[in-house]
Design an enzyme around this catalytic site. Structure first.
Site, PDB file in Angstrom:
ATOM      1  N   GLY A  44       2.537  -3.248   3.851  1.00  0.00           N
ATOM      2  CA  GLY A  44       1.992  -1.895   3.909  1.00  0.00           C
ATOM      3  C   GLY A  44       2.243  -1.140   2.618  1.00  0.00           C
ATOM      4  N   ALA A  45       2.188   0.203   2.701  1.00  0.00           N
ATOM      5  CA  ALA A  45       2.255   1.062   1.503  1.00  0.00           C
ATOM      6  C   ALA A  45       1.229   0.550   0.494  1.00  0.00           C
ATOM      7  CB  ALA A  45       3.663   1.097   0.916  1.00  0.00           C
ATOM      8  N   LEU A  46       0.013   0.389   0.968  1.00  0.00           N
ATOM      9  CA  LEU A  46      -1.020  -0.296   0.186  1.00  0.00           C
ATOM     10  C   LEU A  46      -1.439   0.522  -1.034  1.00  0.00           C
ATOM     11  CD1 LEU A  46      -3.280  -1.617   3.107  1.00  0.00           C
ATOM     12  CD2 LEU A  46      -1.331  -2.734   1.989  1.00  0.00           C
ATOM     13  N   GLY A  49      -3.537  -2.621  -6.046  1.00  0.00           N
ATOM     14  CA  GLY A  49      -3.263  -4.056  -6.188  1.00  0.00           C
ATOM     15  C   GLY A  49      -3.565  -4.798  -4.888  1.00  0.00           C
ATOM     16  N   HIS A  50      -3.114  -4.254  -3.761  1.00  0.00           N
ATOM     17  CA  HIS A  50      -3.412  -4.896  -2.474  1.00  0.00           C
ATOM     18  C   HIS A  50      -4.915  -4.903  -2.213  1.00  0.00           C
ATOM     19  CE1 HIS A  50       0.750  -3.216  -1.476  1.00  0.00           C
ATOM     20  NE2 HIS A  50       0.895  -4.500  -1.221  1.00  0.00           N
ATOM     21  N   LYS A 164       1.773 -10.408  -9.387  1.00  0.00           N
ATOM     22  CA  LYS A 164       2.870  -9.523  -9.790  1.00  0.00           C
ATOM     23  C   LYS A 164       4.214 -10.102  -9.335  1.00  0.00           C
ATOM     24  CE  LYS A 164       5.152  -5.630  -9.088  1.00  0.00           C
ATOM     25  NZ  LYS A 164       6.325  -6.035  -8.315  1.00  0.00           N
ATOM     26  N   SER A 200       3.109  -1.294  -7.726  1.00  0.00           N
ATOM     27  CA  SER A 200       4.073  -1.792  -6.757  1.00  0.00           C
ATOM     28  C   SER A 200       4.362  -0.670  -5.773  1.00  0.00           C
ATOM     29  CB  SER A 200       5.370  -2.186  -7.482  1.00  0.00           C
ATOM     30  OG  SER A 200       6.437  -2.283  -6.554  1.00  0.00           O
TER      31      SER A 200
END
Ligand code: PAF
Length: 297
Positions: A44-46, A49-50, A164, A200
């Site tokens: 989560g905490a997208l 990058g995701h 990453k 990140s």
């Protein structure tokens, strides 16, 4: 774990136009996937990058599944399991934007029905003990264990992970191959902020002063990649001088081959760095082309 949108117990949220189905149990998950399946595992905490990973696999699969699970077994006591950002509703909205079909958001009990102490664990072997594994000795065991479980539950044809976390990606590839898991593991290019900082979820921990200093990490890698024309030692010296010039002593700074073995002159290599900025540990890496004269890292 943060609660998602309201769901009946044991009932999958029904897909509405463009919204992913949210599933929380193994049964709901099994009912929600069909055809060629791609998996994007996340905690989560997208961020962008995701999302780039989701966009990458979208054309490859009939069903794109994103898992959102902050995996307790990869955090040691005293690490940031409790503080890790949990932004479930925003994450689901972001998944909708890139056409994810299914969000799998299990509880700890769903992922670890025998309990955290009673579970089978995947041993990452020697590669799990170097670099990140030196500082975080249990992390890769936890990562591989949860990823193996996700592979078993989702049964994906493809799974994608960000470059990453290069050592993580390398180990997951090895696991899939050596344990014959039948999943094709893909790597997605690192997405960077405009000033070069690798995206990140943990960047949110940086204060504004730390955030300014954090660019030293990608600046060092760029200097290293330029210096690599003169070999691995020159690459390391160039990168190190950027870091020390800004008062940063890296946890490690190495040049390896693309599989984290010894670098070879005249071939592709990888430069990897970990450095603490304040209390936040930042990781980054780049591909380097090694000119002649590469010594051991
Ligand atoms: O990279 C991550 O977010 C995690 O390590 C992963 C692969 C989702 C396993 O929990």
């Amino acid at each position: 774990m943060a609660e998602g949108p309201t769901l009946g117990v044991g009932t999958a949220d029904t897909a509405t136009a463009g919204r992913p189905i949210i599933v929380r149990t193994r049964e709901e998950l099994a009912a929600a996937t069909s055809g060629t399946v791609a998996l994007v595992p996340t905690m989560g905490a997208l961020h962008a990058g995701h999302l780039s990973l989701m966009e990458h696999v979208r054309p490859l699969a009939d069903t794109v599944v994103t898992s959102i699970f902050v995996n307790p077994t990869q955090f040691a006591p005293g690490e940031d399991f409790d503080e890790y950002p949990r932004t479930f509703d925003t994450d689901v909205a972001k998944c909708a934007e890139v056409g994810v079909d299914v969000v799998f958001a299990p509880t700890v009990d769903v992922m670890y029905p025998s309990g955290l102490d009673g579970t089978v664990r995947v041993d990452p072997g020697p590669m799990g003990r170097i670099l990140e594994g030196e500082t975080r000795p249990i992390m890769f065991q936890g990562v591989l264990t949860v990823v193996a479980k996700l592979f078993g539950l989702v049964r994906p044809d493809f799974a994608i992970f960000g470059e990453k976390d290069y050592q993580q990606l390398t180990l997951i590839r090895l696991m899939a191959e050596e344990l014959c898991l039948g999943v094709q593991v893909l790597g997605g290019a690192t997405v960077r902020e405009a000033d070069g900082l690798a995206m990140s979820s943990r960047n949110t921990y940086l204060s504004s002063e730390e955030r300014a200093l954090a660019t030293a990490v990608s600046d060092a890698l760029n200097a290293g990649a330029a210096g690599a024309a003169n070999g691995a030692d020159a690459a390391l010296a160039a990168a190190r001088s950027v870091l020390t010039g800004r008062g940063i002593e890296p946890d490690y700074l190495v040049v390896t081959d693309p599989h984290l073995g010894e670098p070879r002159p005249g071939e592709e290599g990888r430069m990897l760095v970990a450095a603490r900025i304040g209390t936040t540990r930042l990781l980054d890496n780049v591909a380097v082309h090694l000119g002649g004269g590469a010594g051991p890292h």
